[in-house]
Scaffold this motif. Sequence first.
Motif, PDB file in Angstrom:
ATOM      1  N   VAL A 155       0.839  -1.203   0.000  1.00  0.00           N
ATOM      2  CA  VAL A 155       0.000   0.000   0.000  1.00  0.00           C
ATOM      3  C   VAL A 155       0.870   1.248   0.000  1.00  0.00           C
ATOM      4  O   VAL A 155       0.593   2.224  -0.715  1.00  0.00           O
ATOM      5  N   LEU A 156       1.951   1.205   0.784  1.00  0.00           N
ATOM      6  CA  LEU A 156       2.872   2.334   0.818  1.00  0.00           C
ATOM      7  C   LEU A 156       3.492   2.591  -0.550  1.00  0.00           C
ATOM      8  O   LEU A 156       3.708   3.747  -0.931  1.00  0.00           O
ATOM      9  N   PHE A 157       3.758   1.525  -1.299  1.00  0.00           N
ATOM     10  CA  PHE A 157       4.344   1.685  -2.625  1.00  0.00           C
ATOM     11  C   PHE A 157       3.416   2.491  -3.539  1.00  0.00           C
ATOM     12  O   PHE A 157       3.861   3.396  -4.255  1.00  0.00           O
ATOM     13  N   TYR A 158       2.133   2.171  -3.501  1.00  0.00           N
ATOM     14  CA  TYR A 158       1.190   2.914  -4.346  1.00  0.00           C
ATOM     15  C   TYR A 158       1.084   4.366  -3.896  1.00  0.00           C
ATOM     16  O   TYR A 158       0.942   5.280  -4.730  1.00  0.00           O
ATOM     17  N   ILE A 159       1.162   4.598  -2.593  1.00  0.00           N
ATOM     18  CA  ILE A 159       1.163   5.977  -2.092  1.00  0.00           C
ATOM     19  C   ILE A 159       2.424   6.699  -2.560  1.00  0.00           C
ATOM     20  O   ILE A 159       2.375   7.867  -2.973  1.00  0.00           O
ATOM     21  N   GLN A 160       3.554   5.986  -2.506  1.00  0.00           N
ATOM     22  CA  GLN A 160       4.824   6.559  -2.943  1.00  0.00           C
ATOM     23  C   GLN A 160       4.765   6.967  -4.411  1.00  0.00           C
ATOM     24  O   GLN A 160       5.170   8.078  -4.776  1.00  0.00           O
ATOM     25  N   VAL A 161       4.276   6.077  -5.274  1.00  0.00           N
ATOM     26  CA  VAL A 161       4.188   6.376  -6.702  1.00  0.00           C
ATOM     27  C   VAL A 161       3.297   7.596  -6.940  1.00  0.00           C
ATOM     28  O   VAL A 161       3.629   8.493  -7.719  1.00  0.00           O
ATOM     29  N   THR A 162       2.153   7.627  -6.245  1.00  0.00           N
ATOM     30  CA  THR A 162       1.238   8.761  -6.386  1.00  0.00           C
ATOM     31  C   THR A 162       1.913  10.063  -5.982  1.00  0.00           C
ATOM     32  O   THR A 162       1.792  11.098  -6.666  1.00  0.00           O
ATOM     33  N   LEU A 163       2.654  10.044  -4.863  1.00  0.00           N
ATOM     34  CA  LEU A 163       3.333  11.236  -4.385  1.00  0.00           C
ATOM     35  C   LEU A 163       4.355  11.738  -5.400  1.00  0.00           C
ATOM     36  O   LEU A 163       4.397  12.938  -5.722  1.00  0.00           O
ATOM     37  N   TYR A 164       5.161  10.828  -5.943  1.00  0.00           N
ATOM     38  CA  TYR A 164       6.181  11.247  -6.904  1.00  0.00           C
ATOM     39  C   TYR A 164       5.565  11.741  -8.212  1.00  0.00           C
ATOM     40  O   TYR A 164       6.102  12.648  -8.854  1.00  0.00           O
ATOM     41  N   LEU A 165       4.456  11.150  -8.613  1.00  0.00           N
ATOM     42  CA  LEU A 165       3.783  11.639  -9.815  1.00  0.00           C
ATOM     43  C   LEU A 165       3.299  13.074  -9.629  1.00  0.00           C
ATOM     44  O   LEU A 165       3.427  13.918 -10.529  1.00  0.00           O
TER      45      LEU A 165
END
Length: 395
Positions: A155-165
């Motif tokens: 779940v953190l990975f998807y949050i991370q990707v969203t943040l960087y986008l």
Amino acid sequence: MVDDKYLLALSAFHLGMALFCTNQLLLHQRHQRVYVPLALFFVTQSVTEMLSILDLVVVDESYDYVVSRFNSLHVPAVFAQPLLLWLYVRALTSEDNGPPIRQRLWHAVPILLAISMVVLFWTIPKSLFAQNDLEFADLSQYIQAILIYFQLVEVLFYIQVTLYLVLIMKMLSRYRARLKDLFATTEDRELTWVWWITTTISAYLLLSVAEILADLFGIEMFQLFSDASDLTSGLSSLAITWVIGIWGVRQQPGLMPKTHSAPAAAEQELVAAKYERSALTDDHATRIATKIERAMTKDLLYRDSNLSLWDLAKHISVTSNYVSQTLNMTLQSNFFDYVNKWRIQDAVKQLHDTDETILVIAHDVGFNSRSSFYNAFKREMNTTPSALRAARPAP
């Protein structure tokens, strides 16, 4: 199910492309702060594809636990990719090195969590790999805790990707605005391909989340997508790598002059995006504005298709910082809009007074392409060059 030979061929091609791009990027002698993060991005993709090939090649079930453990090494590589792409775009759109990364150690947290996942995965007993259809309730509390931890990190990975986008999109917006402060022609410096990559990754992220939610709530996905999910994922990843490779290898930092003559080293500090109050008085700004107007009316400086703020500053013997402040505060315009207004005024006059083709006129007044000329003309005149010429009085 998709035949493994197609997945193997896809992974092998992807691996070769990633290794080639890594080599090309590391050959760059200049702007290494831009190209090294992208080279490392391709290194992580190479690691991921090598592990995928290992998983497809080894078919002996007795080695499943070994392959699975080694395949877990792809997790830190995948977690590093959003950070590396962000670092690349950050360097590509900056006028300087930006804040040191060591002041933003939170960027390393997802990667450290990914490494912890690998360590925990290697502690899972070998016996569990040989068992099929294990129920969660039948597992030990230790294994249950590990699996829950894995889910939380995912779940953190998807949050991370969203943040960087989001961060990348903000950088691109600031970059586009800054281009107009420095250059009269921006199309060869635009990062449209990065916008497309960001949008594509965003769409793919939404699709992945939708698939996870559908599986969580027992919703049936389209059978075609379900059967070919590995192939679809591989093709999507390959397409993104292809675009990044084609454009990223040759992309130059946009907020720098293409010639070494401008600006001088002592003026590097004078090209900041926003300025504080300075010693520029109203009278001084008025005199600079007069010089700028003279450079356009008498010297026709706007006809230089590669004209930059530094070129104008050098031409009128004023620092680029003062020129930029005068444009923004006295002439109420950024450099891009100001120069292109003069170009369009010249083009309108030529459309009325000459029979030259529109393309010749566009190049003559300083535009590099027909499309950029049409866009600027429509924005300034609210009509097209063809329509304006057609409406001129008959001789």
